[in-house]
Design an enzyme around this catalytic site. Sequence first.
Site, PDB file in Angstrom:
ATOM      1  N   GLY A 260       0.817  -1.206   0.000  1.00 22.45           N
ATOM      2  CA  GLY A 260       0.000   0.000   0.000  1.00 22.45           C
ATOM      3  C   GLY A 260       0.853   1.259   0.000  1.00 22.45           C
ATOM      4  CG  HIS A 261       3.218   2.228   3.371  1.00 24.95           C
ATOM      5  ND1 HIS A 261       3.117   1.044   4.065  1.00 24.95           N
ATOM      6  CD2 HIS A 261       2.706   3.183   4.191  1.00 24.95           C
ATOM      7  CE1 HIS A 261       2.582   1.263   5.254  1.00 24.95           C
ATOM      8  NE2 HIS A 261       2.312   2.553   5.359  1.00 24.95           N
TER       9      HIS A 261
ATOM     10  CD  GLN B   3      -0.243   9.369  13.954  1.00 25.86           C
ATOM     11  OE1 GLN B   3       0.296  10.383  13.487  1.00 25.86           O
ATOM     12  NE2 GLN B   3      -0.731   8.406  13.180  1.00 25.86           N
TER      13      GLN B   3
ATOM     14  CG  MET C  30      -2.332  -4.671   1.403  1.00 28.24           C
ATOM     15  SD  MET C  30      -0.894  -4.482   0.317  1.00 28.24           S
ATOM     16  CE  MET C  30      -1.037  -5.998  -0.625  1.00 28.24           C
TER      17      MET C  30
ATOM     18  CB  SER D 111       1.438  -1.385   9.624  1.00 25.83           C
ATOM     19  OG  SER D 111       1.963  -0.639   8.548  1.00 25.83           O
TER      20      SER D 111
ATOM     21  CD  GLU E  29      -9.402   7.259  -2.313  1.00 26.30           C
ATOM     22  OE1 GLU E  29     -10.019   6.173  -2.434  1.00 26.30           O
ATOM     23  OE2 GLU E  29      -9.546   8.220  -3.078  1.00 26.30           O
TER      24      GLU E  29
END
Length: 288
Positions: free
Chosen positions: A37-38, A62, A189, A191, A149
Amino acid sequence: MQIAKTRDVLRNSLAALRRRGPGLIALVPTMGALHEGHLTLVRRAREEADHIVASIFVNPKQFGANEDLDAYPRQLAEDAAMLEAEGCALLWAPTVEEMYPAGFVTNISVAGVSEGLCGAARPGHFDGVATVVCKLFNQVLPDMAFFGEKDFQQLAVIRTMARDLDLTRPHADAIIGVPTVREADGLAMSSRNRYLSPEQRAHAAALPRAMRAAIAAIEAGAPVAGSLAALETEIVGAGFSSVDYAVLADSTSLAPLASLRDTPARLLVAARIGGTRLIDNMAVGPAL
């Protein structure tokens, strides 16, 4: 690819990039633990810009008190190799002390789009996101920035922050959302997927499957409330312990919708399986 770990090295590296000649600079902010994804964000950025700057920073602001800051995977050498292979020119990888020097007291809070959804479950989370992303924008001064997104509320918060603060590097219109990358079974996907046991991972595929069924029902004219209730029942029945939220919302304001209108909408869901909280979202109705 150069790796900058201090603001002085970052400034010098960016100046060197700009001295190479005219060209657009794109920023791809991440917290590391990179996956396909990254890398898709980097590839999309390569299509639009001449120089790619990625950042890796696990942002403590965060994370809540009971969240997984210490457990969050950190693999800078492996991530750097992946970014270099994708053509990144520069990696900005500051320490917490470098990003938040002694005496740092500023906080950016974005009302409206940061409230509800993940904002309700994670108080202060989006303040931390907005603050660190604003700093990244000011540090790199990119012409454009790319975000997945998958974190749709985060994307809305960042765009609103850039618009309200009149940021020009990048302008709010140059904050580009890239569609979610999914596994073969449809799971988005993330982490956090690595936290799932094999059994949990198999059950997790029920989340996107139930979302697609709910979207089909809503687009066919079924009541939104009943479709969302059926979605929650299917997810829990498949092995999830709970559903934090399942909401049909306006794609821009994220205000909940009781019915599908002639404006772009989004189905957003957060659910827990074992000790892992998964989020996902999909477009509903007219395209953006």
